[in-house]
Design an enzyme around this catalytic site. Sequence first.
Site, PDB file in Angstrom:
ATOM      1  N   ARG A   1    -112.795  32.393 -49.661  1.00 30.04           N
ATOM      2  CA  ARG A   1    -112.430  31.733 -50.914  1.00 30.04           C
ATOM      3  C   ARG A   1    -113.597  31.504 -51.867  1.00 30.04           C
ATOM      4  NH1 ARG A   1    -109.609  26.716 -48.280  1.00 30.04           N
ATOM      5  NH2 ARG A   1    -111.320  27.117 -46.830  1.00 30.04           N
TER       6      ARG A   1
ATOM      7  N   CYS B   1    -116.294  26.549 -49.748  1.00 31.96           N
ATOM      8  CA  CYS B   1    -115.195  26.573 -48.779  1.00 31.96           C
ATOM      9  C   CYS B   1    -115.811  26.329 -47.399  1.00 31.96           C
ATOM     10  CB  CYS B   1    -114.393  27.880 -48.852  1.00 31.96           C
ATOM     11  SG  CYS B   1    -115.267  29.380 -48.337  1.00 31.96           S
TER      12      CYS B   1
ATOM     13  N   ASP C   1    -106.669  28.914 -47.227  1.00 26.64           N
ATOM     14  CA  ASP C   1    -107.605  29.788 -46.528  1.00 26.64           C
ATOM     15  C   ASP C   1    -106.844  31.003 -45.999  1.00 26.64           C
ATOM     16  OD1 ASP C   1    -109.557  31.005 -45.012  1.00 26.64           O
ATOM     17  OD2 ASP C   1    -110.155  29.181 -43.965  1.00 26.64           O
TER      18      ASP C   1
END
Length: 160
Positions: free
Chosen positions: A15, A9, A126
Site C-alpha cells: 500500500r 503501511c 491490505d
Amino acid sequence: MTYRVLLVCMGNICRSPTAEGVLRYFIKINNLGEIVEVDSAGTHGYHVGEVPDSRTQRAASARGYNLSQLRARKVARQDLDYFDLILAMDKSNLDNLRRMATPEQQQRIRLFMDYAKNFDDDEVPDPYYGLGHGFDLVLDMVEDASLGLIDEIKKELRRT
C-alpha cells in the site's frame, strides 16, 4: 518551502509504496516537485530493503506507475520530526505511529483516506493476503486520496 509527506503501511511493500508512486506522479504533473517531497515506510521491518510486492508492481505498471526503484524501509523516530505529514494506510498503523510520537508530533499523523473524495472508507485494505483484484482497489483508493491531498497542498500553498 518544502512540504514533506510520509506514507505508511505495515511492511512497506504494497500500500505505501503504491501511494508513494501515485503521489509522486501527481506531484510531477502538478509541477510541485520543487515543493513536495514524498517517501514511504512500514511500521514493521519485515521487508527492509526489498522491492514492492510483484503483484503491486504489476497492478501499478498497468496504470503507468513505476515502483521498481522503491525499497522497503521501517519508520524511524527521526521521521516523526522530519515529515510535515505522516499518513497511515489504516487504523492499526495509525495507532502504531501515534504510540511512537511525542505529543508535539501527534498533529502530523493522520489517515491517508482522510483526503479521499470518492471513497468513504477510512482505511486502504491490505491486499497482501488477498486475491489479485485487491491491488486494483488499492490503486483506485490511493489515486483518489492522492488527488485530494494534492488539492489540499495547493490550497495550503495559496495561503502562504
